[in-house]
Design an enzyme around this catalytic site. Structure first.
Site, PDB file in Angstrom:
ATOM      1  N   GLU A  97       0.845  -1.200   0.000  1.00  0.00           N
ATOM      2  CA  GLU A  97       0.000   0.000   0.000  1.00  0.00           C
ATOM      3  C   GLU A  97       0.880   1.250   0.000  1.00  0.00           C
ATOM      4  O   GLU A  97       2.023   1.214   0.467  1.00  0.00           O
ATOM      5  CB  GLU A  97      -0.918  -0.071   1.241  1.00  0.00           C
ATOM      6  CG  GLU A  97      -1.808   1.115   1.500  1.00  0.00           C
ATOM      7  CD  GLU A  97      -2.844   1.400   0.438  1.00  0.00           C
ATOM      8  OE1 GLU A  97      -2.438   1.590  -0.731  1.00  0.00           O
ATOM      9  OE2 GLU A  97      -4.036   1.511   0.770  1.00  0.00           O
ATOM     10  N   ASP A  98       0.346   2.339  -0.531  1.00  0.00           N
ATOM     11  CA  ASP A  98       1.101   3.592  -0.513  1.00  0.00           C
ATOM     12  C   ASP A  98       1.069   4.238   0.876  1.00  0.00           C
ATOM     13  O   ASP A  98       2.107   4.545   1.457  1.00  0.00           O
ATOM     14  CB  ASP A  98       0.593   4.577  -1.588  1.00  0.00           C
ATOM     15  CG  ASP A  98      -0.909   4.858  -1.497  1.00  0.00           C
ATOM     16  OD1 ASP A  98      -1.618   4.197  -0.702  1.00  0.00           O
ATOM     17  OD2 ASP A  98      -1.388   5.739  -2.234  1.00  0.00           O
ATOM     18  N   ASP A 101      -3.702   5.472   6.484  1.00  0.00           N
ATOM     19  CA  ASP A 101      -4.129   6.709   7.143  1.00  0.00           C
ATOM     20  C   ASP A 101      -5.083   6.323   8.284  1.00  0.00           C
ATOM     21  O   ASP A 101      -4.626   5.920   9.348  1.00  0.00           O
ATOM     22  CB  ASP A 101      -4.777   7.597   6.073  1.00  0.00           C
ATOM     23  CG  ASP A 101      -5.176   8.971   6.563  1.00  0.00           C
ATOM     24  OD1 ASP A 101      -4.628   9.424   7.584  1.00  0.00           O
ATOM     25  OD2 ASP A 101      -6.030   9.619   5.926  1.00  0.00           O
ATOM     26  N   PHE A 150      -1.122  16.317   3.972  1.00  0.00           N
ATOM     27  CA  PHE A 150      -1.515  15.629   2.750  1.00  0.00           C
ATOM     28  C   PHE A 150      -0.333  15.578   1.795  1.00  0.00           C
ATOM     29  O   PHE A 150       0.256  16.594   1.465  1.00  0.00           O
ATOM     30  CB  PHE A 150      -2.710  16.332   2.094  1.00  0.00           C
ATOM     31  CG  PHE A 150      -3.388  15.444   1.095  1.00  0.00           C
ATOM     32  CD1 PHE A 150      -4.302  14.479   1.514  1.00  0.00           C
ATOM     33  CD2 PHE A 150      -3.096  15.540  -0.251  1.00  0.00           C
ATOM     34  CE1 PHE A 150      -4.905  13.630   0.595  1.00  0.00           C
ATOM     35  CE2 PHE A 150      -3.697  14.693  -1.177  1.00  0.00           C
ATOM     36  CZ  PHE A 150      -4.606  13.742  -0.755  1.00  0.00           C
ATOM     37  N   ARG A 163       1.231  12.255  -9.502  1.00  0.00           N
ATOM     38  CA  ARG A 163       1.758  10.896  -9.295  1.00  0.00           C
ATOM     39  C   ARG A 163       3.172  10.739  -9.859  1.00  0.00           C
ATOM     40  O   ARG A 163       3.918   9.861  -9.443  1.00  0.00           O
ATOM     41  CB  ARG A 163       0.853   9.857  -9.975  1.00  0.00           C
ATOM     42  CG  ARG A 163      -0.515   9.701  -9.352  1.00  0.00           C
ATOM     43  CD  ARG A 163      -1.178   8.445  -9.873  1.00  0.00           C
ATOM     44  NE  ARG A 163      -2.621   8.446  -9.658  1.00  0.00           N
ATOM     45  CZ  ARG A 163      -3.228   8.017  -8.551  1.00  0.00           C
ATOM     46  NH1 ARG A 163      -2.524   7.554  -7.554  1.00  0.00           N
ATOM     47  NH2 ARG A 163      -4.536   8.047  -8.451  1.00  0.00           N
TER      48      ARG A 163
HETATM   49  P1  IMP Z   1      -7.378   5.130   4.923  1.00  0.00           P
HETATM   50  O1  IMP Z   1      -8.526   4.226   4.536  1.00  0.00           O
HETATM   51  O2  IMP Z   1      -7.854   6.335   5.675  1.00  0.00           O
HETATM   52  O3  IMP Z   1      -6.259   4.406   5.636  1.00  0.00           O
HETATM   53  O4  IMP Z   1      -6.844   5.747   3.584  1.00  0.00           O
HETATM   54  C1  IMP Z   1      -5.870   5.153   2.847  1.00  0.00           C
HETATM   55  C2  IMP Z   1      -5.848   5.721   1.445  1.00  0.00           C
HETATM   56  O5  IMP Z   1      -6.212   7.112   1.409  1.00  0.00           O
HETATM   57  C3  IMP Z   1      -4.433   5.673   0.914  1.00  0.00           C
HETATM   58  O6  IMP Z   1      -4.179   4.441   0.324  1.00  0.00           O
HETATM   59  C4  IMP Z   1      -4.431   6.803  -0.071  1.00  0.00           C
HETATM   60  O7  IMP Z   1      -4.932   6.348  -1.306  1.00  0.00           O
HETATM   61  C5  IMP Z   1      -5.372   7.811   0.522  1.00  0.00           C
HETATM   62  N1  IMP Z   1      -4.603   8.831   1.268  1.00  0.00           N
HETATM   63  C6  IMP Z   1      -4.465   8.945   2.606  1.00  0.00           C
HETATM   64  N2  IMP Z   1      -3.662   9.971   2.931  1.00  0.00           N
HETATM   65  C7  IMP Z   1      -3.267  10.502   1.752  1.00  0.00           C
HETATM   66  C8  IMP Z   1      -2.377  11.581   1.399  1.00  0.00           C
HETATM   67  O8  IMP Z   1      -1.776  12.269   2.251  1.00  0.00           O
HETATM   68  N3  IMP Z   1      -2.212  11.820   0.067  1.00  0.00           N
HETATM   69  C9  IMP Z   1      -2.840  11.093  -0.901  1.00  0.00           C
HETATM   70  N4  IMP Z   1      -3.648  10.072  -0.633  1.00  0.00           N
HETATM   71  C10 IMP Z   1      -3.867   9.773   0.683  1.00  0.00           C
HETATM   72 MG    MG Z   2      -4.315   3.946  -1.713  1.00  0.00          MG
END
Ligand code: IMP
Ligand code: MG
Length: 177
Positions: A97-98, A101, A150, A163
């Site tokens: 995963e990238d 959050d 962000f 990207r």
């Molecule tokens: P979560 O479900 O809140 O853990 O969100 C995870 C996903 O939200 C990541 O895989 C990203 O695609 C997106 N995301 C969360 N934070 C960022 C950020 O700072 N920049 C861009 N995408 C983000």
């Molecule tokens: Mg993602």
């Protein structure tokens, strides 16, 4: 709104993190074949770099997940847009995963994968925003930690932009003067 960006992680910092993760994964999986599951789109650059540092028997699959919301917040409603292309029963699976959050996206996805009875299931993320976690998930491999903010670049987007940036940048939204 104007978007103001500054570099948070240089190419060298990212490369160092990827190399460190690859060493840990190489040591942990040793000669076991591993299925890398990239979550699209954000993980594609990270996965491309990571896989070339793995000295393992590797196959790759992808899933597309989306959590609906605005550009910079997730809604908590996760949907699988594209499922894996092959079964994972009995396999050692490493989800790539990238960013983790709130954890909501991966919690959903890991629950789906676990029902398919893989031999093992682990998570590798480039970025961990640990302080923002809303649901518990075990993240096995973390490249870089950040508190908040962000970020974009190195595969990570804001409304599909940025990207292609080789570094990771933090965006600050500022009211226009
Ligand atoms: P979560 O479900 O809140 O853990 O969100 C995870 C996903 O939200 C990541 O895989 C990203 O695609 C997106 N995301 C969360 N934070 C960022 C950020 O700072 N920049 C861009 N995408 C983000
Ligand atoms: Mg993602």
């Amino acid at each position: 709104m104007n978007k103001n960006k500054t570099i948070l992680f240089s190419r060298q910092a990212i490369e160092g993190a990827v190399l460190r993760l690859a060493k840990q994964i190489n040591a942990d999986y040793k000669a076991r074949p591993v299925v890398l599951v990239g979550i699209l789109k954000g993980s594609f650059v990270f996965l491309a770099d990571l896989i070339r540092k793995l000295d393992l028997d590797v196959t790759v699959d992808f899933a597309v997940l989306s959590s609906y919301g605005s550009a910079t917040t997730s809604s908590g409603q996760v949907k699988m847009i594209k499922d894996l292309s092959a079964p994972i029963e009995g396999k050692d699976v490493l989800v790539v995963e990238d960013i983790v959050d709130t954890g909501i996206t991966l919690k959903y996805f890991m629950d789906v994968l676990r029902q398919r009875r893989p031999a093992s299931l682990a998570i590798c993320t480039l970025i961990d925003k640990k302080a923002r976690r809303e649901v518990h998930i075990d993240v096995d491999y973390v490249g870089l930690e950040i508190e908040d903010g962000f970020i974009v670049g190195y595969g990570i987007d804001c409304n599909e932009e940025f990207r292609n940036l080789p570094e990771i940048w933090v965006i600050r939204e500022e009211a226009e003067k």
